[in-house]
Scaffold this active site. Structure first.
Site, mmCIF file in Angstrom:
data_model
loop_
_atom_site.group_PDB
_atom_site.id
_atom_site.type_symbol
_atom_site.label_atom_id
_atom_site.label_comp_id
_atom_site.label_asym_id
_atom_site.label_seq_id
_atom_site.Cartn_x
_atom_site.Cartn_y
_atom_site.Cartn_z
ATOM 1 C CB SER A 1 54.903 30.601 44.440
ATOM 2 O OG SER A 1 55.619 31.162 43.363
HETATM 3 N N1 SAH Z 1 57.648 33.846 43.227
HETATM 4 C C1 SAH Z 1 56.813 34.946 42.812
HETATM 5 C C2 SAH Z 1 56.153 34.839 41.457
HETATM 6 C C3 SAH Z 1 56.169 33.669 40.652
HETATM 7 S S1 SAH Z 1 55.358 33.769 39.082
HETATM 8 C C4 SAH Z 1 55.726 35.175 43.818
HETATM 9 O O1 SAH Z 1 55.493 34.304 44.644
HETATM 10 O O2 SAH Z 1 55.080 36.213 43.734
HETATM 11 C C5 SAH Z 1 56.802 33.752 38.055
HETATM 12 C C6 SAH Z 1 57.406 35.110 37.836
HETATM 13 O O3 SAH Z 1 58.523 34.939 36.969
HETATM 14 C C7 SAH Z 1 56.476 36.105 37.143
HETATM 15 O O4 SAH Z 1 56.373 37.261 37.901
HETATM 16 C C8 SAH Z 1 57.148 36.353 35.796
HETATM 17 O O5 SAH Z 1 56.946 37.655 35.297
HETATM 18 C C9 SAH Z 1 58.590 36.078 36.127
HETATM 19 N N2 SAH Z 1 59.443 35.776 34.981
HETATM 20 C C10 SAH Z 1 59.191 34.961 33.917
HETATM 21 N N3 SAH Z 1 60.239 34.946 33.066
HETATM 22 C C11 SAH Z 1 61.191 35.764 33.596
HETATM 23 C C12 SAH Z 1 62.491 36.167 33.188
HETATM 24 N N4 SAH Z 1 63.057 35.739 32.048
HETATM 25 N N5 SAH Z 1 63.181 37.013 33.970
HETATM 26 C C13 SAH Z 1 62.652 37.469 35.131
HETATM 27 N N6 SAH Z 1 61.419 37.139 35.567
HETATM 28 C C14 SAH Z 1 60.691 36.289 34.834
#
Ligand code: SAH
Length: 226
Positions: free
Chosen positions: A60
């Protein structure tokens, strides 16, 4: 410019963007974002942008992380549930600002990378697992705070049910086609109150079985009751 200088520039940019909470700024200064992005993007780690982290996901934008964390109102007595840990960047910041962090990520590869970095950074108050965050974490509920880093089509009642009295959830809501909104959801006197905070664009929250890249995810997959 050295990476330290780039990091200081990023902190100044966050201030200019209206992030005034010194604890949040200090926590973000402690976290080396360059370690949380793939090596190929190392020189852009402090540019303030979202960057690819693999599996079609992104780390993010720092300003979005800072604003969402500011909207949560954290302190060191609070237990937080983070859904969508991804690279672990936001997880590390949450770790410095709260008592305990429970983090869920559906991509095993990302989770393993995040766990390694969080260990190296001695974020020992974090428990991070592979799982489906749309289910929350019933065994550890209720949570005083919940932060979701992927967009849900609507506010998930499974998660509001896991909010403690007085608890706060910050979550992007809306589908990919319409504009999404960061919403703050508060449980007060047993009732759920919602506020629209600001428009955003996040990747979707994907329900269902976690992705088991490179083999069997069951070893690090969450098993309730442990
Ligand atoms: N905040 C994190 C990533 C954000 S991207 C950073 O800054 O690195 C959003 C993330 O949510 C992704 O890694 C994706 O795999 C995860 N995601 C999406 N659906 C999900 C779910 N049902 N359970 C857990 N993680 C999920």
């Amino acid at each position: 410019m050295t990476q330290d200088a780039q990091k200081i520039r990023l902190i100044l940019e966050l201030r200019q963007a209206g992030i005034t909470n010194t604890e949040i700024l200090a926590a973000m200064e402690r976290v080396p974002r360059d370690r949380f992005v793939p090596k190929a993007f190392g020189d852009r780690a402090y540019d303030g942008m979202a960057l690819p982290i693999g599996h079609g996901q992104t780390i993010s934008q720092p300003v979005v992380v800072a604003r969402m964390i500011a909207a949560l109102h954290l302190n060191d007595r609070i237990k937080v549930l983070e859904i969508g840990a991804g690279s672990g960047y936001q997880t590390a910041i949450l770790s410095y600002l709260s008592r305990r962090v429970y983090a869920i990520e559906r991509h095993r590869d990302l989770l393993l990378g995040a766990q390694k970095l969080l260990d190296e950074m001695r974020c020992y108050n974090v428990t991070a697992v592979v799982g489906d965050g749309t289910l929350g974490w019933p065994d550890q509920a209720p949570f005083e705070r919940i932060i979701v880093s992927a967009a849900a089509p609507e506010i998930p009642t499974v998660l509001t049910d896991q909010l403690a009295e007085g608890g706060v959830m910050v979550i992007p809501v809306g589908d990919q086609r319409r504009d999404q909104m960061i919403m703050r959801v508060t449980r007060r006197d047993g009732e759920i109150h919602t506020e629209d905070l600001w428009p955003v664009r996040f990747l979707p929250l994907v329900p269902g079985r976690p992705e088991a890249e490179g083999g069997d995810a069951s070893s690090s997959e969450r098993t309730f009751g442990q």
